[in-house]
Scaffold this active site. Structure first.
Site, PDB file in Angstrom:
ATOM      1  N   ALA A  13      40.464  39.384 -11.034  1.00 19.53           N
ATOM      2  CA  ALA A  13      40.672  39.257  -9.586  1.00 19.53           C
ATOM      3  C   ALA A  13      40.744  37.806  -9.109  1.00 19.53           C
ATOM      4  CB  ALA A  13      39.578  40.007  -8.838  1.00 19.53           C
ATOM      5  N   GLY A  15      42.565  35.640 -10.553  1.00 20.87           N
ATOM      6  CA  GLY A  15      43.870  35.122 -10.980  1.00 20.87           C
ATOM      7  C   GLY A  15      44.915  35.245  -9.887  1.00 20.87           C
ATOM      8  N   GLY A  90      43.432  39.284 -18.046  1.00 21.05           N
ATOM      9  CA  GLY A  90      44.055  38.965 -19.325  1.00 21.05           C
ATOM     10  C   GLY A  90      44.764  37.640 -19.206  1.00 21.05           C
ATOM     11  N   ASN A 106      45.083  39.906 -25.492  1.00 18.66           N
ATOM     12  CA  ASN A 106      44.857  40.918 -24.468  1.00 18.66           C
ATOM     13  C   ASN A 106      44.416  42.288 -24.980  1.00 18.66           C
ATOM     14  OD1 ASN A 106      45.238  39.017 -22.515  1.00 18.66           O
ATOM     15  ND2 ASN A 106      47.307  39.632 -21.976  1.00 18.66           N
ATOM     16  N   VAL A 130      48.105  46.523 -15.665  1.00 23.67           N
ATOM     17  CA  VAL A 130      49.143  45.562 -15.264  1.00 23.67           C
ATOM     18  C   VAL A 130      49.310  44.481 -16.330  1.00 23.67           C
ATOM     19  CG1 VAL A 130      49.778  43.841 -13.507  1.00 23.67           C
ATOM     20  CG2 VAL A 130      48.693  45.991 -12.810  1.00 23.67           C
ATOM     21  N   ASN A 132      49.808  42.244 -19.517  1.00 22.67           N
ATOM     22  CA  ASN A 132      50.751  42.413 -20.637  1.00 22.67           C
ATOM     23  C   ASN A 132      50.100  42.260 -21.997  1.00 22.67           C
ATOM     24  OD1 ASN A 132      53.275  42.951 -19.400  1.00 22.67           O
ATOM     25  ND2 ASN A 132      53.217  40.883 -18.538  1.00 22.67           N
ATOM     26  N   ASP A 160      59.520  46.573 -12.184  1.00 23.92           N
ATOM     27  CA  ASP A 160      60.869  46.619 -12.742  1.00 23.92           C
ATOM     28  C   ASP A 160      61.751  47.572 -11.919  1.00 23.92           C
ATOM     29  OD1 ASP A 160      60.075  45.151 -15.345  1.00 23.92           O
ATOM     30  OD2 ASP A 160      58.686  46.815 -15.241  1.00 23.92           O
ATOM     31  N   ARG A 163      62.647  45.875  -8.824  1.00 23.50           N
ATOM     32  CA  ARG A 163      63.653  44.839  -9.111  1.00 23.50           C
ATOM     33  C   ARG A 163      65.044  45.460  -9.209  1.00 23.50           C
ATOM     34  NH1 ARG A 163      59.932  41.973 -13.796  1.00 23.50           N
ATOM     35  NH2 ARG A 163      59.027  40.339 -12.467  1.00 23.50           N
ATOM     36  N   HIS A 188      57.665  47.808 -20.624  1.00 25.36           N
ATOM     37  CA  HIS A 188      57.736  46.702 -19.659  1.00 25.36           C
ATOM     38  C   HIS A 188      57.993  45.425 -20.463  1.00 25.36           C
ATOM     39  CE1 HIS A 188      57.040  44.012 -16.369  1.00 25.36           C
ATOM     40  NE2 HIS A 188      56.059  43.429 -17.016  1.00 25.36           N
TER      41      HIS A 188
HETATM   42  N1  NAI Z   1      53.246  44.788 -15.641  1.00 24.08           N
HETATM   43  C1  NAI Z   1      53.798  43.890 -14.847  1.00 24.08           C
HETATM   44  O1  NAI Z   1      54.776  44.206 -14.156  1.00 24.08           O
HETATM   45  C2  NAI Z   1      53.289  42.497 -14.771  1.00 24.08           C
HETATM   46  C3  NAI Z   1      52.256  42.064 -15.567  1.00 24.08           C
HETATM   47  N2  NAI Z   1      51.780  40.780 -15.471  1.00 24.08           N
HETATM   48  C4  NAI Z   1      50.634  40.417 -16.325  1.00 24.08           C
HETATM   49  O2  NAI Z   1      49.433  40.478 -15.531  1.00 24.08           O
HETATM   50  C5  NAI Z   1      48.430  39.655 -16.122  1.00 24.08           C
HETATM   51  C6  NAI Z   1      47.787  38.769 -15.078  1.00 24.08           C
HETATM   52  O3  NAI Z   1      48.703  37.841 -14.566  1.00 24.08           O
HETATM   53  P1  NAI Z   1      48.231  36.662 -13.598  1.00 24.08           P
HETATM   54  O4  NAI Z   1      47.386  37.193 -12.515  1.00 24.08           O
HETATM   55  O5  NAI Z   1      49.441  35.899 -13.276  1.00 24.08           O
HETATM   56  O6  NAI Z   1      47.347  35.813 -14.604  1.00 24.08           O
HETATM   57  P2  NAI Z   1      46.175  34.765 -14.263  1.00 24.08           P
HETATM   58  O7  NAI Z   1      45.909  33.998 -15.488  1.00 24.08           O
HETATM   59  O8  NAI Z   1      46.480  34.039 -12.991  1.00 24.08           O
HETATM   60  O9  NAI Z   1      44.953  35.736 -13.953  1.00 24.08           O
HETATM   61  C7  NAI Z   1      44.361  36.520 -14.951  1.00 24.08           C
HETATM   62  C8  NAI Z   1      42.884  36.567 -14.667  1.00 24.08           C
HETATM   63  O10 NAI Z   1      42.291  37.404 -15.656  1.00 24.08           O
HETATM   64  C9  NAI Z   1      41.036  36.829 -15.970  1.00 24.08           C
HETATM   65  N3  NAI Z   1      40.557  37.379 -17.239  1.00 24.08           N
HETATM   66  C10 NAI Z   1      40.795  36.957 -18.498  1.00 24.08           C
HETATM   67  N4  NAI Z   1      40.119  37.706 -19.373  1.00 24.08           N
HETATM   68  C11 NAI Z   1      39.454  38.639 -18.658  1.00 24.08           C
HETATM   69  C12 NAI Z   1      38.567  39.681 -18.997  1.00 24.08           C
HETATM   70  N5  NAI Z   1      38.221  39.931 -20.265  1.00 24.08           N
HETATM   71  N6  NAI Z   1      38.051  40.430 -17.987  1.00 24.08           N
HETATM   72  C13 NAI Z   1      38.362  40.198 -16.715  1.00 24.08           C
HETATM   73  N7  NAI Z   1      39.182  39.194 -16.320  1.00 24.08           N
HETATM   74  C14 NAI Z   1      39.723  38.439 -17.291  1.00 24.08           C
HETATM   75  C15 NAI Z   1      41.307  35.336 -15.994  1.00 24.08           C
HETATM   76  O11 NAI Z   1      40.100  34.584 -15.889  1.00 24.08           O
HETATM   77  C16 NAI Z   1      42.193  35.190 -14.764  1.00 24.08           C
HETATM   78  O12 NAI Z   1      41.447  34.949 -13.593  1.00 24.08           O
HETATM   79  C17 NAI Z   1      49.131  38.883 -17.235  1.00 24.08           C
HETATM   80  O13 NAI Z   1      48.878  39.526 -18.477  1.00 24.08           O
HETATM   81  C18 NAI Z   1      50.602  39.015 -16.854  1.00 24.08           C
HETATM   82  O14 NAI Z   1      51.445  38.840 -17.949  1.00 24.08           O
HETATM   83  C19 NAI Z   1      52.322  39.903 -14.597  1.00 24.08           C
HETATM   84  C20 NAI Z   1      53.359  40.275 -13.786  1.00 24.08           C
HETATM   85  C21 NAI Z   1      53.928  41.584 -13.824  1.00 24.08           C
HETATM   86  O1  OAA Z   2      57.246  38.308 -17.326  1.00 29.55           O
HETATM   87  C1  OAA Z   2      56.021  38.181 -17.387  1.00 29.55           C
HETATM   88  O2  OAA Z   2      55.399  37.736 -18.341  1.00 29.55           O
HETATM   89  C2  OAA Z   2      55.251  38.698 -16.200  1.00 29.55           C
HETATM   90  C3  OAA Z   2      55.747  40.043 -15.997  1.00 29.55           C
HETATM   91  O3  OAA Z   2      55.385  40.941 -16.722  1.00 29.55           O
HETATM   92  C4  OAA Z   2      56.861  40.241 -15.087  1.00 29.55           C
HETATM   93  O4  OAA Z   2      57.107  39.413 -14.211  1.00 29.55           O
HETATM   94  O5  OAA Z   2      57.527  41.257 -15.223  1.00 29.55           O
END
Ligand code: NAI
Ligand code: OAA
Length: 332
Positions: A13, A15, A90, A106, A130, A132, A160, A163, A188
């Site tokens: 949260a 992040g 993650g 992850n 969410v 990856n 997606d 999008r 994804h």
């Molecule tokens: N499925 C989808 O459509 C999408 C997936 N993502 C993925 O979502 C994830 C998060 O992205 P962001 O918020 O940009 O990353 P971020 O790095 O800004 O935030 C992730 C947060 O997770 C925390 N974290 C790490 N390990 C943890 C654990 N064991 N328990 C709880 N928290 C933990 C980190 O400290 C950080 O605050 C990434 O894996 C990203 O690739 C991002 C965009 C779209």
């Molecule tokens: O591309 C990435 O790594 C983040 C994500 O999953 C997306 O934006 O679809």
């Protein structure tokens, strides 16, 4: 009579996505304007101070629907009694990486958090992964939380899906809300298959097929597909950070439709446990077209799949099968 608050967990949260997502939840974007919520926010100790800052801002925003905030680095406290779990925690990928490159870091998180959810979440808790690689993390969570029903575990492909709607809306210069029933099949990842063969647009003369209105199969079978597949990478290139506001918005759409139902005649895409529909191997978390009612999703059946589509459905399934094997090798 006022509704009882729903407890919503957001991991990661502190992040980027978390920061965009928690105010949306607290404003009722996820569960509706009359549904009070209690937010549970989990992050890891290095992010504890920042997480506390997010909590302070939530208090400062004085959201009328927000009835409480739990901000913690203790996974048991975070998971206790939650009705909905949005698993964002993650590591995000950086420029030049594929989503499965973040696998090693992850999947082990999802294995350990699976047990905490299984033991401490409310009965019938709905889980959305969410982080990856989203499909494979969800699969690992499912396999290591055997008492959570598989119908309650999903991953995000709604971004997606949205999008794809956005690309069609721009191409045809029509409001995005007039476009519906695109499908994201599979992973994804860049092998996902954005399918417009059943998609329609609302026009003054009734609903018309997207294929007929676009009338450019070269674009629909080529650039349209690759743009949607590569959109995450394009955002990383432009922002030097991965998508956050659109991901948060997609997560709200996913849970809202799951809990409150999809509109009549409309389906959405969700990564769910495959039962073998459309000859997708059972036992993968695969994105399908689904309709939702009474808090349950159902895969839309009977859609025609042409030869072009079949190959694409199979290719993304093969990648998921490989990812599953890779995830298990990372865990052992
Ligand atoms: N499925 C989808 O459509 C999408 C997936 N993502 C993925 O979502 C994830 C998060 O992205 P962001 O918020 O940009 O990353 P971020 O790095 O800004 O935030 C992730 C947060 O997770 C925390 N974290 C790490 N390990 C943890 C654990 N064991 N328990 C709880 N928290 C933990 C980190 O400290 C950080 O605050 C990434 O894996 C990203 O690739 C991002 C965009 C779209
Ligand atoms: O591309 C990435 O790594 C983040 C994500 O999953 C997306 O934006 O679809």
């Amino acid at each position: 009579m006022a509704k009882d608050p729903v407890r919503v967990l957001v991991t990661g949260a502190a992040g980027q996505i978390g920061y965009a997502l928690v105010p949306m939840i607290a404003r009722g974007v996820m569960l509706g304007p009359d549904q009070p919520v209690i937010l549970h926010m989990l992050d890891i100790p290095p992010a504890a101070e920042s997480l506390n800052g997010v909590k302070m801002e939530l208090v400062d925003a004085a959201f009328p629907l927000l009835k409480g905030v739990v901000a913690t680095t203790d996974v048991v406290e975070a998971c206790t009694g939650v009705n909905i779990a949005v698993m964002v925690g993650g590591f995000p990928r950086k420029e030049g990486m594929e989503r499965k490159d973040v696998m090693t870091k992850n999947v082990s998180i999802y294995k350990s958090q699976a047990s905490a959810l299984e033991k401490h979440a409310a009965a019938n808790c709905k889980v959305l992964v969410v982080a990856n690689p989203a499909n494979t993390n969800a699969l690992i969570l499912k396999e290591f939380a055997p008492s959570i029903p598989e119908r309650n575990i999903s991953c995000l492909t709604r971004l997606d899906h949205n999008r794809a709607l956005g690309q069609i809306s721009e191409r045809l210069s029509v409001p995005v809300s007039d476009v519906k029933n695109v499908i994201i099949w599979g992973n994804h990842s860049s092998t996902q298959y954005p399918d417009v063969n059943h998609a329609t647009v609302k026009t003054p003369a009734g609903e018309k097929p997207v294929r007929e209105l676009v009338s450019d199969d070269t674009w629909l079978n080529g650039e349209f597909i690759t743009t949607v597949q590569q959109r995450g990478a394009a955002i990383i290139k432009a922002r030097k950070l991965s998508s956050a506001l659109s991901a948060a918005s997609g997560a709200c759409d996913h849970i809202r439709d799951w809990v409150l139902g999809t509109p009549e005649g409309t389906w959405v895409s969700m990564g769910v446990y495959s039962d073998g529909s459309y000859n997708v191997p059972a036992g993968l978390i695969y994105s399908f077209p689904v309709t939702c009612a009474n808090g349950e999703w159902k895969i839309v059946q009977g859609l025609s799949i042409d030869e072009f589509s079949r190959k694409k459905l199979d290719l993304t399934a093969e990648e998921l099968t490989e990812e599953k094997a890779l995830a298990y090798s990372c865990l052992s």
